[in-house]
Scaffold this motif. Structure first.
Motif, PDB file in Angstrom:
ATOM      1  N   PHE A  62      -3.591   0.305   1.590  1.00 40.69           N
ATOM      2  CA  PHE A  62      -2.912  -0.885   1.634  1.00 40.69           C
ATOM      3  C   PHE A  62      -1.597  -0.658   2.268  1.00 40.69           C
ATOM      4  N   LEU A  63      -0.755  -1.879   3.085  1.00 36.30           N
ATOM      5  CA  LEU A  63       0.040  -0.936   3.463  1.00 36.30           C
ATOM      6  C   LEU A  63       1.777  -3.069   3.351  1.00 36.30           C
ATOM      7  N   ALA A  64       2.569  -2.461   3.362  1.00 36.42           N
ATOM      8  CA  ALA A  64       3.605  -3.682   3.290  1.00 36.42           C
ATOM      9  C   ALA A  64       4.389  -2.924   3.954  1.00 36.42           C
ATOM     10  N   VAL A  65       5.086  -3.934   5.284  1.00 29.95           N
ATOM     11  CA  VAL A  65       6.123  -3.924   6.025  1.00 29.95           C
ATOM     12  C   VAL A  65       7.928  -4.975   5.651  1.00 29.95           C
ATOM     13  N   ALA A  66       8.701  -4.067   5.575  1.00 28.85           N
ATOM     14  CA  ALA A  66      10.113  -5.216   5.280  1.00 28.85           C
ATOM     15  C   ALA A  66      10.879  -5.339   6.573  1.00 28.85           C
ATOM     16  N   ALA A  89       4.458  -3.646  11.601  1.00 24.51           N
ATOM     17  CA  ALA A  89       4.418  -4.042  11.086  1.00 24.51           C
ATOM     18  C   ALA A  89       3.155  -5.030  11.105  1.00 24.51           C
ATOM     19  N   ALA A  90       2.569  -5.138  12.303  1.00 19.78           N
ATOM     20  CA  ALA A  90       1.424  -6.141  12.586  1.00 19.78           C
ATOM     21  C   ALA A  90       0.069  -5.053  12.457  1.00 19.78           C
ATOM     22  N   LEU A  91       0.226  -4.311  11.812  1.00 22.59           N
ATOM     23  CA  LEU A  91      -0.828  -3.561  10.775  1.00 22.59           C
ATOM     24  C   LEU A  91      -0.486  -3.868   9.601  1.00 22.59           C
ATOM     25  N   ALA A  92       0.280  -4.366   8.786  1.00 23.59           N
ATOM     26  CA  ALA A  92       0.654  -4.674   7.767  1.00 23.59           C
ATOM     27  C   ALA A  92      -0.838  -5.735   6.852  1.00 23.59           C
ATOM     28  N   ASP A  93      -0.416  -5.580   5.341  1.00 19.74           N
ATOM     29  CA  ASP A  93      -1.298  -6.460   4.690  1.00 19.74           C
ATOM     30  C   ASP A  93      -0.356  -7.305   4.305  1.00 19.74           C
ATOM     31  N   VAL A  94       1.044  -6.484   4.029  1.00 19.03           N
ATOM     32  CA  VAL A  94       2.391  -7.966   4.003  1.00 19.03           C
ATOM     33  C   VAL A  94       2.860  -7.678   4.827  1.00 19.03           C
TER      34      VAL A  94
END
Length: 718
Positions: free
Chosen positions: A425-429, A437-442
């Motif tokens: 799981f990857l989240a980026v703010a 961010a383009a790879l994130a789940d959220v």
């Protein structure tokens, strides 16, 4: 819409230049601002570079994120905030339940305000319970910080204000292209020369900064340590040491002198390529004036021996009595906007707020009391930045990223990208949809500089107040809101306020008595005084920090501490008050050239782009000035390869391959090529760089690795 002028600061580099913002209407309904000169701020006195002038372009909905995004069936789709936050909390909770809290990682950024950096460290350790937090500032200033702490007992980028630079007799600028990385600061070097001082620039390239120098030394990349030792050898041999100063204010000289004397000038010439006459001239120019400074940047610091290299330059200052005296000393030109504050207040793997050490029981008790938790509940030190990224997909299964783009900025970037893809799981703010961010789940869209209030700490240690000038668009939330909502979903419903001033008041208490003591600083003071230098304890001058006395600031009215613009004038921040020499010796790069990879690659910045380029690459004016990557090489190397100007050129290391147009120039050594690191894709310079780590600072060796350079079949030049 607000119409009044708001005095604030630039969102980019560590100068944190002052600017005024005035809201202006936009045809697309965006809330945007106009930047105008703010002459009252002493650092830039109204001057701004192109990045600062064009910063409002990032406020446009045409380039920024405007809604949370959730990955569904492999694609990112718009979503509501509750759905996005629930998804992140579920991902982190699942990892924590199945693999333990240390399987959750947090990766921060040197562009976060002090309030956000402080809260992110607290979020990781209290809400997630993980030790696995670090930030991209590890890639920038960590070697200088480690070297400064070893020698002086304290790390602050500059121990004096920038205004002191024109008043010294000589500046040695090591590995900094200040004219392009922070252009408004170039005036200090211009004023230095106008006042009769001299400038020595040490850089493998003849940069725009080096062109201003009275003397330019172009050492082979990775040999700055040998160069500093050779200069100290000559200082001793020529009888230029300050024996009284060494005796009264330092310790460890005999060992450091013995190490330096093993680096005789002819030996250093062979290692560095800098001639003995140039070495002698450098010593003369540095030692003859009454005062002098050494300022380093990423060149000598981003090495697997960066801490020792910084130590060698500090030794040169100490041996000649050029530290802790007016208009003299060693300083680091911090790079990121809040790179200084970002490492002071808890988002670094081994630190708690106030620059306290995480493994110090007294520090843990103090901060735990402020946070209202049991000291034993706080995790211990975690992995450094690259080590954290390298562990993704194995030991670390979920990651929360704030204000960082390691897909472009990390060393061995293709490997880091692969590790990011392997996460559960990857989240980026972030403000924009970066390559990470383009790879994130959220992905969460967050407020930026003109839309929020908060503090930063510039390269001088001057704490500043950035003020909100406009209201953020509907659908955008602050990072503080994100952390409060996630903490609540993770079962910690109190202790994460969203008001920046409330967070800062808590930070003041947490930092009280620490090395970076902010307890005497308030938002009111920051607004009224144009910033306050730390340490600034709540007590009167000469309090528990041990460095405030003799700071060169007027006594505060009514017992208020005035802040500390100048450190170490009376004593250093060591237990005995003495600066410490550190005996160091030259050693090779982690990866020296060989038959297969015969050339050295060094990397850096260009004036119109910034860091990973995630923001500046979205500004038309900046892209017009610097549209893409390039490979800078000497005409002799170009002739050997049969390369012409503009021809696509492949640079290959043991970690990967990058392709960019050739830029042929005599401004670089013939055994070296240069690439800027702002771009992703085929021209990504950090695909090539070496993650070999300094054993103390854990800084990767960005600044030098072995490569081969070759023409690209079927892709001729212009």
């Amino acid at each position: 819409m607000q119409t009044s002028v708001t005095p604030t600061h630039c969102p980019y580099c560590a100068l944190q230049c002052g600017m005024n913002l005035t809201p202006v209407p936009d045809g697309d309904g965006d809330s945007v601002v106009e930047v105008t000169e703010r002459a009252d701020f002493p650092v830039n006195r109204g001057a701004l570079c192109g990045k600062g002038r064009t910063a409002p372009a990032l406020l446009s909905s045409r380039v920024r994120l405007t809604s949370p995004l959730i990955r569904t069936d492999g694609e990112l789709r718009p979503a509501g905030w509750d759905e996005a936050l629930d998804r992140i909390a579920e991902g982190l909770s699942r990892t924590r339940t199945e693999h333990g809290p240390d399987a959750c990682g947090v990766f921060g950024g040197g562009g976060l305000t002090n309030e956000k950096a402080y809260t992110l460290g607290k979020f990781a350790r209290v809400a997630l319970g993980t030790s696995q937090i670090d930030y991209n500032g590890r890639f920038c200033m960590s070697s200088a910080a480690a070297g400064g702490i070893k020698a002086f007992g304290l790390d602050r980028g500059l121990p004096f204000p920038l205004e002191d630079i024109p008043r010294t007799g000589c500046v040695v600028l090591v590995g900094s292209n200040l004219a392009e990385t922070m252009p408004p600061a170039l005036r200090y070097l211009t004023e230095l020369k106008e006042n009769g001082g001299t400038l020595i620039v040490i850089d493998p390239r003849r940069t725009r900064t080096a062109e201003q120098a009275d003397l330019h030394l172009a050492p082979r990349p990775g040999t700055d340590l040998a160069l500093a030792l050779g200069l100290l050898h000559l200082v001793v041999a020529e009888g230029r040491t300050d024996e009284a100063y060494i005796r009264e204010r330092t310790s460890g000289w005999e060992e450091a002198r013995a190490a330096a004397m093993a680096h005789w000038p002819e030996y250093v010439e062979r290692i560095t390529g800098v001639s003995v006459p140039q070495l002698r001239e450098t010593v003369r120019m540095f030692c003859e004036p009454e005062s002098a400074m050494v300022l380093t940047a990423r060149g000598p610091e981003q090495q697997s021996k960066g801490t020792d290299t910084v130590g060698a330059w500090i030794n040169l200052c100490l041996a000649t009595g050029r530290a802790g005296r007016p208009f003299s000393g060693y300083g680091c030109l911090t790079g990121q906007g809040n790179g200084q504050g970002g490492r002071e207040h808890g988002q670094k793997a081994d630190q708690l707020p106030g620059y306290r050490k995480l493994d110090d029981p007294a520090a843990r008790r103090h901060v735990a009391e402020v946070w209202g938790v049991d000291p034993d509940s706080l995790p211990g030190p975690g992995r450094s930045a690259y080590e954290l990224l390298d562990a993704m997909g194995t030991d670390i299964r979920s990651l929360l990223v704030m204000a960082s783009n390691p897909v472009v900025s990390a060393p061995r970037a293709a490997h880091v990208e692969e590790r990011l893809r392997s996460l559960d799981f990857l989240a980026v703010a972030d403000v924009v949809l970066s390559e990470t961010a383009a790879l994130a789940d959220v992905v969460l869209p967050v407020t930026q500089w003109a839309e929020e209030t908060g503090t930063t700490t510039n390269l001088e240690g001057r704490v500043l107040l950035r003020k909100q000038a406009i209201t953020p668009p509907e659908g955008i939330r602050s990072d503080l809101y994100v952390m409060r909502e996630l903490a609540a979903r993770l079962g910690v419903e109190k202790g994460f306020p969203t008001d920046p001033e409330e967070v800062f008041e808590e930070l003041r208490r947490a930092s009280a008595g620490g090395a970076a003591d902010y307890s005497g600083i308030t938002y009111r003071r920051l607004a009224e005084e144009n910033g306050v230098f730390w340490p600034c304890p709540a007590e009167e001058p000469g309090g528990p920090t041990g460095v405030a006395a003799g700071a060169g600031a007027p006594a505060g009215a009514g017992g208020v501490h005035p802040g500390t613009p100048r450190l170490f004038l009376d004593r250093f921040a060591t237990p005995d008050g003495r600066a410490r020499f550190v005996a160091v010796n030259h050693r090779p790069l982690a990866e020296e050239p060989d038959e297969e990879y015969p050339v050295l690659l060094t990397t850096g910045r260009v004036v119109s782009q910034y860091q990973s380029g995630a923001q500046t690459r979205r500004v038309d004016e900046l892209n017009a000035a610097a549209p893409g990557p390039f490979v800078e090489l000497h005409p002799r190397l170009a002739e050997r390869l049969g390369v012409v100007e503009g021809e696509p050129l492949a640079v290959v290391s043991r970690r990967g391959r990058a392709v960019a147009p050739a830029r042929i120039t005599t401004a670089i050594r013939a055994d070296t090529v240069f690439m800027p690191f702002h771009w992703p894709g085929e021209g990504r310079a950090n695909t090539l760089t070496n993650p070999a780590l300094d054993p103390v600072s854990r800084m990767p060796e960005f600044k030098a690795c072995a490569v081969r350079v070759e023409r690209v079949a079927g892709r001729g030049g212009r």
